[in-house]
Design an enzyme around this catalytic site. Structure first.
Site, PDB file in Angstrom:
ATOM      1  N   ASP A 144       0.806  -1.224   0.000  1.00 33.34           N
ATOM      2  CA  ASP A 144       0.000   0.000   0.000  1.00 33.34           C
ATOM      3  C   ASP A 144       0.842   1.278   0.000  1.00 33.34           C
ATOM      4  O   ASP A 144       0.305   2.358  -0.262  1.00 33.34           O
ATOM      5  CB  ASP A 144      -0.934   0.018   1.207  1.00 33.34           C
ATOM      6  CG  ASP A 144      -2.016  -1.041   1.124  1.00 33.34           C
ATOM      7  OD1 ASP A 144      -2.457  -1.348   0.005  1.00 33.34           O
ATOM      8  OD2 ASP A 144      -2.413  -1.569   2.175  1.00 33.34           O
ATOM      9  N   ARG A 192      -6.668   0.579   0.599  1.00 36.08           N
ATOM     10  CA  ARG A 192      -7.860   0.825   1.405  1.00 36.08           C
ATOM     11  C   ARG A 192      -8.057   2.308   1.689  1.00 36.08           C
ATOM     12  O   ARG A 192      -9.146   2.849   1.551  1.00 36.08           O
ATOM     13  CB  ARG A 192      -7.768   0.049   2.712  1.00 36.08           C
ATOM     14  CG  ARG A 192      -8.888   0.300   3.695  1.00 36.08           C
ATOM     15  CD  ARG A 192      -8.715  -0.548   4.933  1.00 36.08           C
ATOM     16  NE  ARG A 192      -8.809  -1.956   4.587  1.00 36.08           N
ATOM     17  CZ  ARG A 192      -9.940  -2.636   4.542  1.00 36.08           C
ATOM     18  NH1 ARG A 192     -11.079  -2.031   4.831  1.00 36.08           N
ATOM     19  NH2 ARG A 192      -9.954  -3.913   4.215  1.00 36.08           N
ATOM     20  N   GLU A 247      -9.551  -0.095  -4.212  1.00 38.39           N
ATOM     21  CA  GLU A 247     -10.602  -0.770  -3.431  1.00 38.39           C
ATOM     22  C   GLU A 247     -11.202   0.153  -2.374  1.00 38.39           C
ATOM     23  O   GLU A 247     -12.343  -0.037  -1.936  1.00 38.39           O
ATOM     24  CB  GLU A 247     -10.019  -2.009  -2.745  1.00 38.39           C
ATOM     25  CG  GLU A 247      -8.947  -1.690  -1.708  1.00 38.39           C
ATOM     26  CD  GLU A 247      -8.387  -2.924  -1.012  1.00 38.39           C
ATOM     27  OE1 GLU A 247      -9.013  -3.998  -1.122  1.00 38.39           O
ATOM     28  OE2 GLU A 247      -7.326  -2.808  -0.382  1.00 38.39           O
ATOM     29  N   TYR A 297      -4.773 -10.968  -5.222  1.00 38.98           N
ATOM     30  CA  TYR A 297      -3.474 -11.517  -4.831  1.00 38.98           C
ATOM     31  C   TYR A 297      -2.468 -11.522  -5.976  1.00 38.98           C
ATOM     32  O   TYR A 297      -1.261 -11.555  -5.752  1.00 38.98           O
ATOM     33  CB  TYR A 297      -3.645 -12.950  -4.320  1.00 38.98           C
ATOM     34  CG  TYR A 297      -4.283 -13.070  -2.958  1.00 38.98           C
ATOM     35  CD1 TYR A 297      -4.706 -11.936  -2.250  1.00 38.98           C
ATOM     36  CD2 TYR A 297      -4.475 -14.310  -2.363  1.00 38.98           C
ATOM     37  CE1 TYR A 297      -5.303 -12.044  -1.005  1.00 38.98           C
ATOM     38  CE2 TYR A 297      -5.072 -14.435  -1.114  1.00 38.98           C
ATOM     39  CZ  TYR A 297      -5.475 -13.296  -0.444  1.00 38.98           C
ATOM     40  OH  TYR A 297      -6.057 -13.419   0.795  1.00 38.98           O
ATOM     41  N   GLN A 299      -1.562  -9.221  -7.929  1.00 39.76           N
ATOM     42  CA  GLN A 299      -0.717  -8.033  -7.972  1.00 39.76           C
ATOM     43  C   GLN A 299       0.418  -8.087  -6.949  1.00 39.76           C
ATOM     44  O   GLN A 299       1.514  -7.608  -7.194  1.00 39.76           O
ATOM     45  CB  GLN A 299      -1.556  -6.778  -7.753  1.00 39.76           C
ATOM     46  CG  GLN A 299      -2.211  -6.668  -6.396  1.00 39.76           C
ATOM     47  CD  GLN A 299      -3.368  -5.684  -6.364  1.00 39.76           C
ATOM     48  OE1 GLN A 299      -3.179  -4.511  -6.587  1.00 39.76           O
ATOM     49  NE2 GLN A 299      -4.566  -6.175  -6.067  1.00 39.76           N
ATOM     50  N   ARG A 300       0.166  -8.698  -5.799  1.00 43.24           N
ATOM     51  CA  ARG A 300       1.204  -8.723  -4.765  1.00 43.24           C
ATOM     52  C   ARG A 300       2.062  -9.985  -4.806  1.00 43.24           C
ATOM     53  O   ARG A 300       3.068 -10.077  -4.105  1.00 43.24           O
ATOM     54  CB  ARG A 300       0.572  -8.558  -3.385  1.00 43.24           C
ATOM     55  CG  ARG A 300      -0.175  -9.751  -2.867  1.00 43.24           C
ATOM     56  CD  ARG A 300      -0.832  -9.438  -1.536  1.00 43.24           C
ATOM     57  NE  ARG A 300      -1.240 -10.655  -0.844  1.00 43.24           N
ATOM     58  CZ  ARG A 300      -2.078 -10.678   0.180  1.00 43.24           C
ATOM     59  NH1 ARG A 300      -2.616  -9.545   0.622  1.00 43.24           N
ATOM     60  NH2 ARG A 300      -2.389 -11.810   0.774  1.00 43.24           N
TER      61      ARG A 300
END
Length: 421
Positions: A144, A192, A247, A297, A299-300
């Protein structure tokens, strides 16, 4: 007197480079055997310490430890388990101290985001009260990119690269079919409370008409009418519209577009799917055929397309954490410092854990265009070097090869503790 042991744990959502930090920790500790005894890793993060499930990394070969540098996810297991305040939850902190004492652990390195830095800070405080000083060092990690003070966070550069590449490729796909098929594509990415990942996707739009045409940030209140006008304008001008949405996109009153009504393990609002929400909105109001995707998931976990800069920085903060501990520093976190040079360069700094615990850093408004749907040139200058460079894992039979660890546990010395999970 036996040498002090080191405990390392991974926390929260994993990244494609968190194991590079683990590699930096273990390799650096092995280079300092005169000062550090064993390096233990928590099986499934801090839960491993509470359950006294400690992995003896000395049983892993030099080759497999080196392979961690190109292995995604959490090799030792991570967890979403937040220790509450000392006043509300002293029992768990006491348990940590008992385990650390039983195994002569004097160094605690916790690899995670803001909640993890808070835990490391609390352990450092309690250890002094208990008369069993433990050197606590936080290791930054979060896709993030919302930890304060540090210029950027290990894990972010690679997810940024993934989403920028993905929206570019998906945009070309939609463009090739838009005359007779899909006209709107929506890609949902993580974030987030901060739009760093969504913003990085904007790097793919190098010329007018390139994807993404619209970015929806948590920092900018969602305006339905304005959004729909922008979508309609893009379809009219370019034949299609590619959208990246965080998101955490929300309305002016703070409500998430994708509020699913529940809470996660950390007490955060459980989010549903904002991509299908927007896609359906477009269908209902404008009648366009659409497709949507949630990077989730993928993307990470995408180590196959990791940023070279990110891998290097992830290893460096793991290495620095051990060096800080051996230098007698305590309750601090290594940071990445961007140097003011014409060509991108960086170094390692430090910050007290108290200054980063539970603090989130949002994207600055100057990084977002006036209309709220894109990124500025200043944002591009910030993002670009973080996705630079390729660091491919080794391949065999067409597939990447990753570390395979024994994860051998040490013998327990204390009564069982089964509170978590």
């Amino acid at each position: 007197m036996p040498k002090a042991n080191l405990f390392y744990a991974q926390s929260g959502g994993v990244t494609s480079v968190i194991n590079a930090s683990a590699c930096g920790v273990i390799e650096t500790a092995r280079q300092n055997k005169d000062q550090i005894g064993k390096v233990y890793a928590g099986m499934n993060g801090i839960i491993g310490a509470l359950r006294e499930e400690l992995i003896d990394t000395s049983k892993e070969t030099t080759k497999q430890i080196a392979a961690l540098k190109h292995t995604p996810a959490g090799a030792f297991g991570s967890c979403r388990y937040k220790l509450k305040s000392l006043d509300d939850n002293r029992e768990e902190y006491q348990r940590l101290m008992e385990v650390f004492k039983a195994h002569n652990i004097r160094y605690f390195l916790y690899n995670g985001g803001g909640d993890s830095q808070d835990t490391a800070h609390k352990v450092s405080q309690l250890s002094l009260q208990e008369g069993f000083p433990i050197t606590c060092i936080g290791i930054p990690k979060t896709v993030d990119n919302d930890l304060p003070v540090t210029d950027n966070c290990p894990g972010f550069g690679s997810v940024a690269k993934y989403v920028a590449v993905s929206i570019r490729e998906a945009g070309l796909d939609v463009a090739s079919m838009c005359e007779s098929s899909t006209k709107v594509f929506v890609m949902e990415v993580m974030g987030r409370h901060a739009g760093w990942i969504a913003g990085a996707a904007g790097l793919a739009a190098e010329e007018e008409g390139d994807s993404p045409h619209i970015i929806i940030f948590p920092e900018i209140a969602f305006n339905e009418a304005k959004f729909l006008r922008k979508v309609k304008s893009c379809v009219k001008k370019f034949g299609y519209c590619a959208i990246v949405v965080s998101e955490g996109a929300r309305y002016r009153n703070g409500q998430f577009l994708a509020d699913a009504g529940g809470k996660d393990a950390f007490g955060h609002t459980q989010l549903g799917g904002v991509a299908p929400f927007l896609a359906d909105l477009v269908k209902q109001k404008l009648g366009y055929k659409y497709h949507w995707a949630v990077a989730d998931y993928l993307q990470r976990a995408a180590r196959h397309i990791a940023s070279g800069t990110d891998v290097e920085q992830a290893y460096a903060v793991g290495k620095a954490a051990v060096e800080f501990a051996l230098a007698g520093k305590n309750a601090v976190m290594p940071t990445i410092v961007r140097k003011g040079t014409k060509r991108y360069s960086w170094g390692i700094g430090e910050v007290p854990l108290a200054d980063v615990a539970n603090v989130e850093k949002a994207m600055p408004r100057k990084f977002i265009t006036t209309d709220g749907f894109g990124i500025t040139d200043e944002a591009r200058q910030y993002f670009a070097p973080l996705i630079a460079g390729e660091d491919y894992p080794p391949y065999r039979n067409g597939l990447p090869q990753y570390a395979k660890l024994k994860k051998q546990l040490v013998s327990k010395k204390l009564p069982a503790w089964n509170k978590p999970g």
